[in-house]
Every structure is written in structure tokens, then in C-alpha cells.
Design a protein around this motif. Structure first.
Motif, PDB file in Angstrom:
ATOM      1  N   LEU A 233      56.377 -42.224 -25.983  1.00 47.97           N
ATOM      2  CA  LEU A 233      56.914 -41.644 -24.751  1.00 47.97           C
ATOM      3  C   LEU A 233      56.004 -40.525 -24.247  1.00 47.97           C
ATOM      4  O   LEU A 233      55.702 -40.440 -23.048  1.00 47.97           O
ATOM      5  N   ALA A 234      55.571 -39.660 -25.168  1.00 50.91           N
ATOM      6  CA  ALA A 234      54.680 -38.556 -24.790  1.00 50.91           C
ATOM      7  C   ALA A 234      53.351 -39.080 -24.260  1.00 50.91           C
ATOM      8  O   ALA A 234      52.813 -38.554 -23.277  1.00 50.91           O
ATOM      9  N   LEU A 235      52.825 -40.126 -24.885  1.00 55.38           N
ATOM     10  CA  LEU A 235      51.550 -40.693 -24.427  1.00 55.38           C
ATOM     11  C   LEU A 235      51.703 -41.432 -23.104  1.00 55.38           C
ATOM     12  O   LEU A 235      50.782 -41.429 -22.283  1.00 55.38           O
ATOM     13  N   TRP A 236      52.842 -42.053 -22.877  1.00 55.56           N
ATOM     14  CA  TRP A 236      53.060 -42.711 -21.586  1.00 55.56           C
ATOM     15  C   TRP A 236      53.167 -41.683 -20.471  1.00 55.56           C
ATOM     16  O   TRP A 236      52.861 -41.980 -19.326  1.00 55.56           O
ATOM     17  N   GLU A 237      53.566 -40.464 -20.794  1.00 52.62           N
ATOM     18  CA  GLU A 237      53.603 -39.389 -19.799  1.00 52.62           C
ATOM     19  C   GLU A 237      52.218 -38.862 -19.497  1.00 52.62           C
ATOM     20  O   GLU A 237      51.920 -38.512 -18.363  1.00 52.62           O
ATOM     21  N   SER A 238      51.382 -38.746 -20.532  1.00 53.30           N
ATOM     22  CA  SER A 238      50.048 -38.168 -20.373  1.00 53.30           C
ATOM     23  C   SER A 238      49.124 -38.747 -21.440  1.00 53.30           C
ATOM     24  O   SER A 238      49.358 -38.574 -22.626  1.00 53.30           O
ATOM     25  N   ASP A 239      48.076 -39.407 -20.981  1.00 59.45           N
ATOM     26  CA  ASP A 239      47.137 -40.087 -21.885  1.00 59.45           C
ATOM     27  C   ASP A 239      45.726 -39.860 -21.363  1.00 59.45           C
ATOM     28  O   ASP A 239      45.491 -40.052 -20.163  1.00 59.45           O
ATOM     29  N   PRO A 240      44.805 -39.441 -22.190  1.00 58.44           N
ATOM     30  CA  PRO A 240      44.876 -39.122 -23.619  1.00 58.44           C
ATOM     31  C   PRO A 240      45.438 -37.717 -23.842  1.00 58.44           C
ATOM     32  O   PRO A 240      45.557 -36.926 -22.916  1.00 58.44           O
ATOM     33  N   ARG A 241      45.716 -37.452 -25.114  1.00 65.70           N
ATOM     34  CA  ARG A 241      46.226 -36.142 -25.526  1.00 65.70           C
ATOM     35  C   ARG A 241      45.585 -35.755 -26.850  1.00 65.70           C
ATOM     36  O   ARG A 241      45.312 -36.619 -27.679  1.00 65.70           O
TER      37      ARG A 241
ATOM     38  N   THR B  10      44.384 -45.294 -30.203  1.00 72.28           N
ATOM     39  CA  THR B  10      43.175 -44.982 -30.972  1.00 72.28           C
ATOM     40  C   THR B  10      43.107 -43.472 -31.140  1.00 72.28           C
ATOM     41  O   THR B  10      43.634 -42.714 -30.318  1.00 72.28           O
ATOM     42  N   ARG B  11      42.470 -43.069 -32.228  1.00 69.75           N
ATOM     43  CA  ARG B  11      42.216 -41.648 -32.475  1.00 69.75           C
ATOM     44  C   ARG B  11      40.716 -41.461 -32.542  1.00 69.75           C
ATOM     45  O   ARG B  11      40.008 -42.276 -33.134  1.00 69.75           O
ATOM     46  N   SER B  12      40.240 -40.387 -31.940  1.00 65.61           N
ATOM     47  CA  SER B  12      38.804 -40.109 -31.998  1.00 65.61           C
ATOM     48  C   SER B  12      38.569 -38.609 -32.102  1.00 65.61           C
ATOM     49  O   SER B  12      39.319 -37.809 -31.530  1.00 65.61           O
ATOM     50  N   ARG B  13      37.545 -38.262 -32.866  1.00 64.59           N
ATOM     51  CA  ARG B  13      37.170 -36.857 -33.028  1.00 64.59           C
ATOM     52  C   ARG B  13      36.222 -36.461 -31.905  1.00 64.59           C
ATOM     53  O   ARG B  13      35.372 -37.242 -31.491  1.00 64.59           O
ATOM     54  N   SER B  14      36.385 -35.230 -31.450  1.00 65.22           N
ATOM     55  CA  SER B  14      35.510 -34.698 -30.410  1.00 65.22           C
ATOM     56  C   SER B  14      34.113 -34.511 -30.980  1.00 65.22           C
ATOM     57  O   SER B  14      33.952 -34.033 -32.101  1.00 65.22           O
TER      58      SER B  14
ATOM     59  N   THR C 243      45.870 -47.757 -26.185  1.00 63.68           N
ATOM     60  CA  THR C 243      45.082 -48.972 -26.004  1.00 63.68           C
ATOM     61  C   THR C 243      45.744 -49.774 -24.880  1.00 63.68           C
ATOM     62  O   THR C 243      46.860 -49.445 -24.455  1.00 63.68           O
ATOM     63  N   PRO C 244      45.089 -50.832 -24.404  1.00 61.57           N
ATOM     64  CA  PRO C 244      45.765 -51.685 -23.418  1.00 61.57           C
ATOM     65  C   PRO C 244      47.121 -52.192 -23.929  1.00 61.57           C
ATOM     66  O   PRO C 244      48.101 -52.205 -23.182  1.00 61.57           O
ATOM     67  N   ALA C 245      47.196 -52.548 -25.217  1.00 65.39           N
ATOM     68  CA  ALA C 245      48.469 -53.011 -25.786  1.00 65.39           C
ATOM     69  C   ALA C 245      49.513 -51.900 -25.760  1.00 65.39           C
ATOM     70  O   ALA C 245      50.692 -52.140 -25.489  1.00 65.39           O
ATOM     71  N   GLY C 246      49.101 -50.674 -26.013  1.00 58.06           N
ATOM     72  CA  GLY C 246      50.005 -49.529 -25.972  1.00 58.06           C
ATOM     73  C   GLY C 246      50.516 -49.269 -24.563  1.00 58.06           C
ATOM     74  O   GLY C 246      51.686 -48.944 -24.371  1.00 58.06           O
ATOM     75  N   ARG C 247      49.638 -49.431 -23.586  1.00 57.20           N
ATOM     76  CA  ARG C 247      50.060 -49.255 -22.191  1.00 57.20           C
ATOM     77  C   ARG C 247      50.999 -50.379 -21.766  1.00 57.20           C
ATOM     78  O   ARG C 247      51.995 -50.146 -21.083  1.00 57.20           O
ATOM     79  N   GLU C 248      50.721 -51.610 -22.192  1.00 60.02           N
ATOM     80  CA  GLU C 248      51.568 -52.761 -21.840  1.00 60.02           C
ATOM     81  C   GLU C 248      52.959 -52.660 -22.469  1.00 60.02           C
ATOM     82  O   GLU C 248      53.933 -53.153 -21.902  1.00 60.02           O
ATOM     83  N   LEU C 249      53.052 -52.026 -23.612  1.00 58.57           N
ATOM     84  CA  LEU C 249      54.324 -51.870 -24.313  1.00 58.57           C
ATOM     85  C   LEU C 249      55.340 -51.085 -23.479  1.00 58.57           C
ATOM     86  O   LEU C 249      56.546 -51.286 -23.603  1.00 58.57           O
ATOM     87  N   ARG C 250      54.827 -50.246 -22.589  1.00 58.85           N
ATOM     88  CA  ARG C 250      55.707 -49.427 -21.749  1.00 58.85           C
ATOM     89  C   ARG C 250      56.688 -50.294 -20.950  1.00 58.85           C
ATOM     90  O   ARG C 250      57.854 -49.920 -20.783  1.00 58.85           O
TER      91      ARG C 250
END
Length: 170
Positions: free
Chosen positions: A67-75, A105-109, A121-128
């Protein structure tokens, strides 16, 4: 006991009570405890989410992260932790699981190795699209008027803010 100390109707001394606050005949009655009502209500409502979240391959805590990521992505993990009010150590296995099922996905700065960014990911966005059906189904399952649930949400947010103020002493 001095005459200015608050006293419950049964004669119990309420040293920490505000003057004029009537805690009732038995201030320790289980059904009068806010903590008990919140705990049971929370478990009961979360149990209603489980069968709705299972087909999405999500647990309730994972759903909150999504829910938090669907509000604001990336975080950043730090921002996500603040938003869902969970410690980063608690979030880490949750994020790992969501990454393993392909929702994020997780990535280090490259500039700061300590900063971890979480992205859908696209799958995560589609899940919404599937998840959008859940709030309506929860309202239906509870069988309560939407206005009552909205008022409850407002009251709970006030309790959360009051508890935070009490915790920080401000």
C-alpha cells in the motif's frame, strides 16, 4: 490520602488520574481497557484480510508495505519504515520475501551504501488492480456503515497521535 487526590467511586486512589476523570467502579475491568479493545479488534479485522490477501500471495504486513509503495514508488527503506511504522529490522525479511515473489526490488545507493531503495516491479504495480477490490470487500464483510468505519479510522488516528505524544513526552 489528601482531600485533593482523585478517588474512584469505590474509594480506589487514582494517583495518575486527571482530576474530575471518573474511571468507574472498576478501572481494571477488562472490557473497559482500550488496549484490550484495540488488540482484539485488530486481530479480528486482520483475520478478515487473510483470505483476501492469500490469492495475492501477501500477508497483512506485506500488504501494508505494498500500500505504501503504491502511494509512492520508489521509497527508501527508512521512509518505508516510517510510513508503515515498523522497524527496519522488521521490514528487512518482509522486503526480502516480496522481492523473492517478484513484487519489488531493493537496491543500494551508489553514493551511500547505507541507503537502500525499494521499487515496485511491473508485477508489483499490476497487483494493485487486484488489491483495489479489497477495501470494498472488507467493508462488506464487516457489515458496518462506511461512515462509522471512517469515524473509527479518524478516532484511531487520534489515539495513535496521542500515544506518540505520550511516548515522546511532548
Amino acid at each position: 490520602m489528601t482531600p485533593t487526590e482523585p478517588v474512584a467511586p469505590t474509594g480506589h486512589r487514582n494517583a495518575d488520574s486527571q482530576p474530575g476523570v471518573d474511571l468507574g467502579e472498576d478501572p481494571l475491568a477488562l472490557d473497559r481497557q482500550v488496549c484490550f479493545a484495540l488488540s482484539v479488534a485488530s486481530r479480528s479485522v486482520i483475520a478478515l484480510y487473510r483470505p483476501l490477501l492469500e490469492p495475492l500471495n501477501l500477508t497483512h504486513p506485506q500488504y501494508l508495505v505494498m500500500l505504501a509503495l503504491w502511494e509512492s514508488d520508489p521509497r527508501s527503506v527508512k521512509d518505508l519504515s516510517h510510513t508503515v511504522q515498523a522497524e527496519p529490522a522488521t521490514l528487512s525479511p518482509l522486503l526480502k520475501r516480496l522481492e523473492s515473489v517478484g513484487y519489488l526490488t531493493r537496491s543500494r545507493s551508489s553514493g551511500d551504501e547505507r541507503l537502500v531503495t525499494v521499487s515496485l516491479t511491473p508485477a508489483g504495480r499490476e497487483l494493485r488492480a487486484e488489491a483495489e477490490k479489497i477495501p470494498q470487500r472488507i467493508v462488506e464483510r464487516l457489515g458496518m456503515p462506511l461512515e462509522d468505519l471512517e469515524s473509527l479510522n479518524t478516532a484511531l488516528r487520534e489515539v495513535m497521535a496521542a500515544a506518540q505524544r505520550a511516548k515522546t513526552g511532548s
